[in-house]
Design a protein around this motif. Structure first.
Motif, PDB file in Angstrom:
ATOM      1  N   PRO A  17     -85.920   9.077   6.986  1.00 25.85           N
ATOM      2  CA  PRO A  17     -84.732   8.988   6.137  1.00 25.85           C
ATOM      3  C   PRO A  17     -85.104   8.757   4.669  1.00 25.85           C
ATOM      4  CG  PRO A  17     -84.534   7.531   8.046  1.00 25.85           C
ATOM      5  CD  PRO A  17     -85.940   8.046   8.024  1.00 25.85           C
ATOM      6  N   LEU A  18     -84.275   9.261   3.809  1.00 28.52           N
ATOM      7  CA  LEU A  18     -84.494   9.182   2.374  1.00 28.52           C
ATOM      8  C   LEU A  18     -84.730   7.753   1.896  1.00 28.52           C
ATOM      9  CD1 LEU A  18     -83.033  11.229  -0.394  1.00 28.52           C
ATOM     10  CD2 LEU A  18     -82.665   8.795  -0.549  1.00 28.52           C
ATOM     11  N   ASP A  19     -83.983   6.784   2.416  1.00 25.48           N
ATOM     12  CA  ASP A  19     -84.125   5.409   1.922  1.00 25.48           C
ATOM     13  C   ASP A  19     -85.521   4.848   2.191  1.00 25.48           C
ATOM     14  OD1 ASP A  19     -83.486   5.281   4.686  1.00 25.48           O
ATOM     15  OD2 ASP A  19     -82.561   3.304   4.463  1.00 25.48           O
ATOM     16  N   ARG A  20     -86.121   5.204   3.305  1.00 23.52           N
ATOM     17  CA  ARG A  20     -87.484   4.736   3.614  1.00 23.52           C
ATOM     18  C   ARG A  20     -88.516   5.381   2.696  1.00 23.52           C
ATOM     19  NH1 ARG A  20     -89.259   5.262   9.470  1.00 23.52           N
ATOM     20  NH2 ARG A  20     -90.929   3.928   8.696  1.00 23.52           N
ATOM     21  N   VAL A  21     -88.351   6.667   2.435  1.00 18.35           N
ATOM     22  CA  VAL A  21     -89.288   7.378   1.556  1.00 18.35           C
ATOM     23  C   VAL A  21     -89.127   6.874   0.121  1.00 18.35           C
ATOM     24  CG1 VAL A  21     -89.985   9.638   0.678  1.00 18.35           C
ATOM     25  CG2 VAL A  21     -89.313   9.386   3.089  1.00 18.35           C
ATOM     26  N   TRP A  22     -87.894   6.745  -0.334  1.00 22.29           N
ATOM     27  CA  TRP A  22     -87.624   6.246  -1.683  1.00 22.29           C
ATOM     28  C   TRP A  22     -88.276   4.876  -1.896  1.00 22.29           C
ATOM     29  CZ3 TRP A  22     -85.916   7.870  -6.274  1.00 22.29           C
ATOM     30  CH2 TRP A  22     -85.529   6.920  -7.213  1.00 22.29           C
ATOM     31  N   ALA A  23     -88.129   3.986  -0.924  1.00 18.72           N
ATOM     32  CA  ALA A  23     -88.679   2.632  -1.052  1.00 18.72           C
ATOM     33  C   ALA A  23     -90.190   2.662  -1.278  1.00 18.72           C
ATOM     34  CB  ALA A  23     -88.334   1.807   0.188  1.00 18.72           C
ATOM     35  N   GLU A  24     -90.892   3.558  -0.641  1.00 18.55           N
ATOM     36  CA  GLU A  24     -92.346   3.651  -0.809  1.00 18.55           C
ATOM     37  C   GLU A  24     -92.718   4.270  -2.156  1.00 18.55           C
ATOM     38  OE1 GLU A  24     -94.378   2.141   1.093  1.00 18.55           O
ATOM     39  OE2 GLU A  24     -93.042   1.737   2.784  1.00 18.55           O
ATOM     40  N   ILE A  25     -91.979   5.271  -2.582  1.00 15.43           N
ATOM     41  CA  ILE A  25     -92.278   5.930  -3.864  1.00 15.43           C
ATOM     42  C   ILE A  25     -92.054   4.975  -5.027  1.00 15.43           C
ATOM     43  CG2 ILE A  25     -91.620   7.796  -5.452  1.00 15.43           C
ATOM     44  CD1 ILE A  25     -93.144   8.789  -2.966  1.00 15.43           C
ATOM     45  N   VAL A  94     -95.337  13.825 -18.560  1.00  9.92           N
ATOM     46  CA  VAL A  94     -94.188  13.306 -17.823  1.00  9.92           C
ATOM     47  C   VAL A  94     -94.293  13.730 -16.361  1.00  9.92           C
ATOM     48  CG1 VAL A  94     -91.671  13.408 -17.594  1.00  9.92           C
ATOM     49  CG2 VAL A  94     -92.721  13.358 -19.862  1.00  9.92           C
ATOM     50  N   GLY A  95     -94.009  12.765 -15.476  1.00  7.53           N
ATOM     51  CA  GLY A  95     -93.937  13.041 -14.044  1.00  7.53           C
ATOM     52  C   GLY A  95     -92.544  12.713 -13.542  1.00  7.53           C
ATOM     53  N   VAL A  96     -92.009  13.567 -12.695  1.00  3.74           N
ATOM     54  CA  VAL A  96     -90.667  13.365 -12.148  1.00  3.74           C
ATOM     55  C   VAL A  96     -90.710  13.529 -10.630  1.00  3.74           C
ATOM     56  CG1 VAL A  96     -88.262  14.121 -12.136  1.00  3.74           C
ATOM     57  CG2 VAL A  96     -89.600  14.273 -14.257  1.00  3.74           C
ATOM     58  N   TRP A  97     -90.329  12.455  -9.934  1.00  2.00           N
ATOM     59  CA  TRP A  97     -90.143  12.484  -8.481  1.00  2.00           C
ATOM     60  C   TRP A  97     -88.676  12.799  -8.212  1.00  2.00           C
ATOM     61  CZ3 TRP A  97     -94.251  11.727  -5.266  1.00  2.00           C
ATOM     62  CH2 TRP A  97     -95.369  11.043  -5.755  1.00  2.00           C
ATOM     63  N   THR A  98     -88.408  13.799  -7.379  1.00  8.57           N
ATOM     64  CA  THR A  98     -87.042  14.128  -6.976  1.00  8.57           C
ATOM     65  C   THR A  98     -87.001  14.161  -5.455  1.00  8.57           C
ATOM     66  OG1 THR A  98     -86.765  15.473  -8.970  1.00  8.57           O
ATOM     67  CG2 THR A  98     -85.153  15.792  -7.198  1.00  8.57           C
ATOM     68  N   LEU A  99     -86.092  13.366  -4.875  1.00  5.97           N
ATOM     69  CA  LEU A  99     -85.980  13.280  -3.430  1.00  5.97           C
ATOM     70  C   LEU A  99     -84.621  13.804  -2.985  1.00  5.97           C
ATOM     71  CD1 LEU A  99     -88.117  11.083  -4.301  1.00  5.97           C
ATOM     72  CD2 LEU A  99     -87.597   9.986  -2.150  1.00  5.97           C
ATOM     73  N   THR A 100     -84.618  14.610  -1.946  1.00  6.66           N
ATOM     74  CA  THR A 100     -83.383  15.092  -1.334  1.00  6.66           C
ATOM     75  C   THR A 100     -83.544  14.968   0.173  1.00  6.66           C
ATOM     76  OG1 THR A 100     -84.210  17.375  -1.353  1.00  6.66           O
ATOM     77  CG2 THR A 100     -82.828  16.699  -3.212  1.00  6.66           C
ATOM     78  N   SER A 101     -82.414  14.940   0.866  1.00  9.61           N
ATOM     79  CA  SER A 101     -82.513  14.809   2.318  1.00  9.61           C
ATOM     80  C   SER A 101     -81.608  15.792   3.022  1.00  9.61           C
ATOM     81  CB  SER A 101     -82.169  13.382   2.751  1.00  9.61           C
ATOM     82  OG  SER A 101     -80.809  13.123   2.551  1.00  9.61           O
ATOM     83  N   VAL A 108     -89.608  15.702  -0.903  1.00 16.00           N
ATOM     84  CA  VAL A 108     -90.048  15.079  -2.143  1.00 16.00           C
ATOM     85  C   VAL A 108     -90.639  16.186  -3.015  1.00 16.00           C
ATOM     86  CG1 VAL A 108     -91.607  13.397  -3.192  1.00 16.00           C
ATOM     87  CG2 VAL A 108     -90.602  12.933  -0.929  1.00 16.00           C
ATOM     88  N   ARG A 109     -90.141  16.284  -4.223  1.00 12.73           N
ATOM     89  CA  ARG A 109     -90.700  17.224  -5.202  1.00 12.73           C
ATOM     90  C   ARG A 109     -91.275  16.391  -6.340  1.00 12.73           C
ATOM     91  NH1 ARG A 109     -88.656  22.666  -8.063  1.00 12.73           N
ATOM     92  NH2 ARG A 109     -89.787  22.380 -10.036  1.00 12.73           N
ATOM     93  N   TYR A 110     -92.508  16.702  -6.720  1.00 11.61           N
ATOM     94  CA  TYR A 110     -93.115  16.013  -7.854  1.00 11.61           C
ATOM     95  C   TYR A 110     -93.481  17.043  -8.906  1.00 11.61           C
ATOM     96  CZ  TYR A 110     -95.863  12.904 -10.711  1.00 11.61           C
ATOM     97  OH  TYR A 110     -96.337  12.167 -11.766  1.00 11.61           O
ATOM     98  N   LEU A 147     -98.515   8.855   3.286  1.00  8.45           N
ATOM     99  CA  LEU A 147     -97.156   8.325   3.399  1.00  8.45           C
ATOM    100  C   LEU A 147     -96.633   8.527   4.822  1.00  8.45           C
ATOM    101  CD1 LEU A 147     -94.666   6.978   2.255  1.00  8.45           C
ATOM    102  CD2 LEU A 147     -93.955   9.203   1.325  1.00  8.45           C
ATOM    103  N   LYS A 148     -96.908   9.655   5.402  1.00  2.00           N
ATOM    104  CA  LYS A 148     -96.494   9.885   6.789  1.00  2.00           C
ATOM    105  C   LYS A 148     -97.112   8.843   7.716  1.00  2.00           C
ATOM    106  CE  LYS A 148     -95.510  14.812   6.391  1.00  2.00           C
ATOM    107  NZ  LYS A 148     -95.975  16.197   6.691  1.00  2.00           N
ATOM    108  N   THR A 149     -98.387   8.551   7.505  1.00  2.00           N
ATOM    109  CA  THR A 149     -99.059   7.518   8.307  1.00  2.00           C
ATOM    110  C   THR A 149     -98.402   6.164   8.071  1.00  2.00           C
ATOM    111  OG1 THR A 149    -101.138   8.733   8.300  1.00  2.00           O
ATOM    112  CG2 THR A 149    -101.255   6.355   8.744  1.00  2.00           C
ATOM    113  N   ARG A 150     -98.155   5.835   6.818  1.00  2.00           N
ATOM    114  CA  ARG A 150     -97.524   4.557   6.472  1.00  2.00           C
ATOM    115  C   ARG A 150     -96.186   4.398   7.165  1.00  2.00           C
ATOM    116  NH1 ARG A 150     -98.360  -0.040   3.154  1.00  2.00           N
ATOM    117  NH2 ARG A 150     -96.494  -0.670   2.049  1.00  2.00           N
TER     118      ARG A 150
END
Length: 154
Positions: A17-25, A94-101, A108-110, A147-150
């Motif tokens: 879920p997006l919330d779990r991935v967002w929390a790690e990023i 500049v780096g931009v993380w964009t997350l969609t679900s 995740v797009r970087y 991240l998948k392992t985490r």
């Protein structure tokens, strides 16, 4: 575009879920505990309540025989969607993380628009440009796998 400037885009597809991935990023301080390329994160300045203005010095071990260190200032955050930072030092840009679900799949797009700051990298960029791009892709691939392992998906 200058031979020392790069526009790199990476995509991760994470079955979580997006919330779990967002929390790690967004927890940059914890990256060394799970992302094998991140050797050290130093907190130089705290930001506001949303983290804007926070500065971290990040040291990366790369797939090539060198490390690189640069500071990243958080410049924009749209929770659960986008995080932007400005890098200065051995890399500048500049780096931009964009997350969609889509259900339990998070994409995740970087986007990394950066210019080389190290003198030797700038000098050898005309020859090593493909190796530098390859190196970035390896580090980002490690990030996705780690991240998948985490998240217990690996």
């Amino acid at each position: 575009m200058s031979v020392t400037a790069f526009e790199l885009v990476s995509y991760w597809r994470i079955a979580a879920p997006l919330d779990r991935v967002w929390a790690e990023i967004v927890d940059v301080d914890a990256w060394p505990s799970w992302w094998r390329a991140v050797r050290k994160v130093e907190r130089l300045r705290d930001g506001d309540i949303e983290g804007i203005g926070a500065v971290r010095r990040i040291t990366w071990a790369t797939a090539l025989p060198y490390t690189i260190t640069f500071d990243v200032e958080s410049t924009r955050s749209e929770p659960m969607y986008q995080l932007e930072g400005r890098a200065t030092g051995e890399l500048n840009g500049v780096g931009v993380w964009t997350l969609t679900s889509d259900g339990d799949i998070t994409t995740v797009r970087y986007d990394w628009r950066v210019d080389l700051g190290k003198a030797w990298m700038r000098a050898f960029a005309p020859i090593l440009r493909p190796a530098f791009a390859w190196n970035h892709n390896v580090l980002m691939g490690w990030g996705e796998a780690d991240l998948k392992t985490r998240l217990g998906l690996g």
